[in-house]
Design an enzyme around this catalytic site. Structure first.
Site, mmCIF file in Angstrom:
data_model
loop_
_atom_site.group_PDB
_atom_site.id
_atom_site.type_symbol
_atom_site.label_atom_id
_atom_site.label_comp_id
_atom_site.label_asym_id
_atom_site.label_seq_id
_atom_site.Cartn_x
_atom_site.Cartn_y
_atom_site.Cartn_z
ATOM 1 N N GLY A 269 0.824 -1.220 0.000
ATOM 2 C CA GLY A 269 0.000 0.000 0.000
ATOM 3 C C GLY A 269 0.850 1.259 0.000
ATOM 4 N N CYS A 387 0.957 0.113 13.066
ATOM 5 C CA CYS A 387 -0.507 0.254 13.116
ATOM 6 C C CYS A 387 -0.975 -0.259 14.475
ATOM 7 C CB CYS A 387 -1.179 -0.466 11.951
ATOM 8 S SG CYS A 387 -0.723 -2.182 11.770
HETATM 9 C C1 LIG Z 1 2.618 -3.607 8.719
HETATM 10 S S1 LIG Z 1 3.038 -4.747 7.501
HETATM 11 C C2 LIG Z 1 3.521 -3.695 6.193
HETATM 12 C C3 LIG Z 1 2.374 -3.049 5.440
HETATM 13 C C4 LIG Z 1 2.820 -2.350 4.169
HETATM 14 N N1 LIG Z 1 3.894 -1.404 4.406
HETATM 15 C C5 LIG Z 1 1.693 -1.629 3.453
HETATM 16 O O1 LIG Z 1 1.533 -0.416 3.622
HETATM 17 O O2 LIG Z 1 0.944 -2.281 2.721
HETATM 18 C C6 LIG Z 1 4.576 -5.323 8.094
HETATM 19 C C7 LIG Z 1 5.334 -6.210 7.132
HETATM 20 O O3 LIG Z 1 6.618 -6.453 7.701
HETATM 21 C C8 LIG Z 1 7.064 -7.701 7.223
HETATM 22 N N2 LIG Z 1 8.221 -8.118 8.049
HETATM 23 C C9 LIG Z 1 8.228 -8.710 9.262
HETATM 24 N N3 LIG Z 1 9.488 -8.922 9.678
HETATM 25 C C10 LIG Z 1 10.297 -8.422 8.710
HETATM 26 C C11 LIG Z 1 11.701 -8.345 8.547
HETATM 27 N N4 LIG Z 1 12.543 -8.818 9.471
HETATM 28 N N5 LIG Z 1 12.177 -7.763 7.434
HETATM 29 C C12 LIG Z 1 11.345 -7.287 6.465
HETATM 30 N N6 LIG Z 1 10.009 -7.353 6.571
HETATM 31 C C13 LIG Z 1 9.498 -7.908 7.671
HETATM 32 C C14 LIG Z 1 5.835 -8.567 7.298
HETATM 33 O O4 LIG Z 1 5.949 -9.689 6.445
HETATM 34 C C15 LIG Z 1 4.735 -7.595 6.863
HETATM 35 O O5 LIG Z 1 4.457 -7.741 5.501
#
Ligand SMILES: C[S@@+](CC[C@H](N)C(=O)[O-])C[C@H]1O[C@@H](n2cnc3c(N)ncnc32)[C@H](O)[C@@H]1O
Length: 442
Positions: A269, A387
């Site tokens: 997003g 969030c």
């Molecule tokens: C809050 S969501 C992101 C939403 C996205 N930015 C959007 O606006 O659509 C957090 C994301 O962090 C990823 N994540 C978790 N640990 C991570 C890591 N160590 N490195 C990179 N991404 C990671 C998860 O897979 C998830 O997709």
């Protein structure tokens, strides 16, 4: 009142099995993906309704069922049927709230009992389901008075969650829980690279769909609809994005030619929003390759999968693997968190989380932040986003980060944004987010 359909017992069983899956730690979306497509829409509506009222359902169920049955699905079926039975009784006295599935009490009891019969393994629960529902009908007033002061039953959130909000937000914890239980509107962000907001508004109006503009590129629909049927979906004219999330990308003030990192990108997003704002060189990282594929699909639909955009399935912590040493002018760290700020859109989240998750996700987020700081250029910016509305994941985290990194200067940003229901000033309302912006002193 909903018509009697022969499929109600099937939907009840599928919804109950999805709710049971949530109770064992699976997200509702994943659980519903396993449901037969013919039954899925009805099961989804019932399961979402159940998640928003599950504190009540569990409390009432406790007063009626002494020993938890061996089948988790049957136990969930009892909770779900109690909820729907209560809605049906209430509908006789008051008009039901939007989204309440209302069936006649007779149909419900009949179909819930029928639902036990679809599997040989659950047929033996026929008597229990029947007895519990009939007893609720007889003793409803007494049972409801017994759970009157039950926090979970009143607010439909786990007790630890309610207590955390009471402690952190003594003035407005009730408003926060009420907002979490409300039905959010459908909020869109127009892709200004592809079209204008006026064009989208006109296309919606031609189909009789009322929209209200907000912010720079936002549009809100009061009545949510299936998104793929809305005008301009296939053409990539807009994305679904909450109004609070639409604040993120502009805070980094990206300009053409900048090196930008979106470190936790999926489903994309905010990645798309960054690319809509300027022609930047962008690296989008996510540790989850399957989720990263959704970034690819979204960028393709929006016409943003262009040269200079790189998608990498890797952990943000492992900079030695994915970083070529060229510092980034802008880094978006949309950190993994409990997602406690977006419960109105994902009503299962509250039942999936455990109290200890808050500390655990905050620890992981801290590791990610510390690693990302090393890739920020002098004078560059790092935007920390979650969030969540738990301060351990927001303000406390930002303060600890600033204390640890002497070169990090905190710039102006909204800080803790608490969920807000739509009103005249904010027609789209917004979910709960935390924003902290840092620049690396030169
Ligand atoms: C809050 S969501 C992101 C939403 C996205 N930015 C959007 O606006 O659509 C957090 C994301 O962090 C990823 N994540 C978790 N640990 C991570 C890591 N160590 N490195 C990179 N991404 C990671 C998860 O897979 C998830 O997709």
């Amino acid at each position: 009142m909903n018509p009697v359909t022969p499929a109600l017992s099937h939907s009840l069983l599928a919804a109950a099995s999805s709710v049971a899956a949530v109770e064992s730690g699976q997200s509702l979306t994943e659980a519903l993906a396993d449901v037969h497509p013919d039954v899925r829409p009805a099961a989804q509506a019932l399961a979402f309704y159940a998640m928003r009222h599950w504190g009540w359902a569990k409390a009432v169920r406790r007063t009626l069922v002494e020993r938890e049955p061996a089948s988790a699905t049957m136990y969930a079926l009892i909770g779900l049927s109690l909820l729907l039975l209560d809605a049906s009784i209430r509908a006789r006295e008051e008009s039901p709230a939007a989204g309440t599935p209302v069936y006649s009490a007779h149909t419900l009891v009949d179909q819930a009992v029928q639902a036990t019969q679809w599997h040989r393994s659950t047929a033996s629960f026929k008597g229990l389901v029947n007895a519990v529902l009939r007893r609720f009908q007889r003793e409803r007033a007494v049972i409801l008075s017994r759970i009157e002061n039950d926090l979970e039953a009143t607010w439909n959130h786990p007790r630890w969650w309610i207590e955390s909000l009471q402690k952190n937000y003594p003035q407005n914890w009730q408003a926060l829980l009420a907002a979490a239980n409300a039905h959010p509107p459908l909020t869109l962000r127009v892709n200004i690279r592809a079209t204008t907001r006026e064009t989208v508004e006109r296309a919606f109006a031609e189909q009789g769909i009322e929209t209200t503009p907000f912010g720079v590129a936002g549009l809100v629909l009061r009545v949510p609809r299936p998104i793929t049927s809305l005008p301009g979906y296939a053409q990539g004219w807009w994305s679904v994005q909450d109004a609070g999330a639409q604040l993120a990308a502009p805070m980094l003030d990206v300009k053409d030619g900048m090196q930008v990192l979106d470190a936790c990108a999926a489903p994309g997003g905010k990645t798309a929003h960054l690319l809509e704002l300027a022609k930047v060189d962008l690296t989008a990282l996510d540790v989850d390759a399957t989720r990263l594929e959704r970034v690819h699909q979204n960028l393709k639909r929006l016409g943003l999968m262009r040269r200079g955009v790189r998608l990498v399935a890797e952990s943000a912590i492992k900079t030695h693997i994915w970083w070529d040493g060229k510092p980034f002018d802008a880094v978006l760290a949309d950190l993994p968190c409990t997602a406690s700020g977006i419960v109105s859109r994902h009503p299962d989240i509250r039942w999936l989380r455990r109290a200890q998750d808050v500390q655990q996700t905050a620890k992981l987020a801290r590791e990610i932040l510390d690693s990302l700081w090393s890739v920020v250029a002098p004078g560059g910016k790092l935007l920390m986003v979650t969030c969540s509305i738990f301060p351990e994941e927001g303000e406390q985290q930002a303060q600890a980060f600033a204390a640890q990194h002497a070169q990090a200067e905190r710039l102006s940003a909204p800080g803790q944004l608490l969920p807000h229901l739509p009103d005249a000033e904010h027609p789209a309302g917004y979910d709960g987010f935390f924003y902290a912006l840092f620049t690396r002193r030169t």
